[in-house]
Scaffold this active site. Sequence first.
Site: not given
Length: 386
Positions: A205-207
């Site tokens: 779910i990171k950038h």
Amino acid sequence: RDFRRVSEVLSRYVSKKIKETVNTMIPLVKPFIAPSEVMMPEIEKILYSGYIAEGEKVYEFERSFGEYVDNPNVLSLNSGTAALHIALMLAGVGPDDEVISTALTAEPTNVAIKLVGAKVAWADVDPATGLIAPQSIRQKISPRTKAIIVVHYAGMVCDMDRINAIAADAGIPVIEDAAHAMGSGYNGKPVGSNSEYTCFSLQAIKHLTTIDGGFISLKDATQLSDGRKLRWFGLDKKIPRLQNDIRFPGYKYHMNNVNATIGLVQMRYIDRIVNSHKENGRYYDQQLQGIPGVTVIPYYADTEPSYWLYTMKVENRAGFIKMMEENGIMASELHLRNDRHSVFAESKCELPALDDFYSRFVHIPCGWWVDDTERERIVALIRKGW
């Protein structure tokens, strides 16, 4: 039988409503994956290339990531946790040492300290930002302190001017946990080139996601060789295997060509993704000013947040979260403060600023999936009160 039928009908109805709510709720976090017509041909190509382990695609991804963070001294890994673990080992942290850290973070930050046998020394936070407080770091330094971990929580950048000065005076290396901070900036440069060690996460779910993965960037290029060995059993894959000599044990922390291929495709979109977070964050910064019950968080001079999450402080947080969820918008503090975990019991201490901040802070959706209409609706709801 009639009762059973009614129960079955009600059960189906409730299940349907739950699914509808989940599907229409604006989430707090959401993975970005490049379009299938762009991603899938590249994955298929590497899957059937005959070389899916660590190889040229990994090294190509490292070059691309190094350019993004303006630091060529980077190593790809299979997680951000692996990056933290390697950073601590390269910094020489071991049993009976202490590492100053913050309790306001995801658990891997501080679990990694336990992995090397060291003790966590909690520093308090700046009550205005929730980020680790320089003055508390200074107070926590002891003869056993071997490293300082700072966390750019939610994409907000710590007060690095003061932290750098304190660390330099004490001769202690700084490890930046930038799991939330890809695209953040300090002193006009991307986060990733300031401290001795900076650790990034490429988790779902990171950038930028490679499904899972991580990076460590190093200030000292001479440590790259040891870093490579630590990620691959003690072997250096840049040297033919039959010529290797294991001098210290390493781990299976390397990235593979499949994850690297995903990363290379994802990098084509990283500016668009990060910029959308920033645009939404700046919109909130402006539009949430002056609303009763809301405190907008300030940012330190010479820093630029990447707004992985939008963080604010509110009165009656439970009521705020309930109101938002009733209107189809997720809101949450997301992370349990780490000093609540039993594994850190020996580090327990008073953290009054964190107590205050943790009781009031909350995150709202800010990412690439939040369009102009949705962010306007979010602000309008907050203005109505809760």
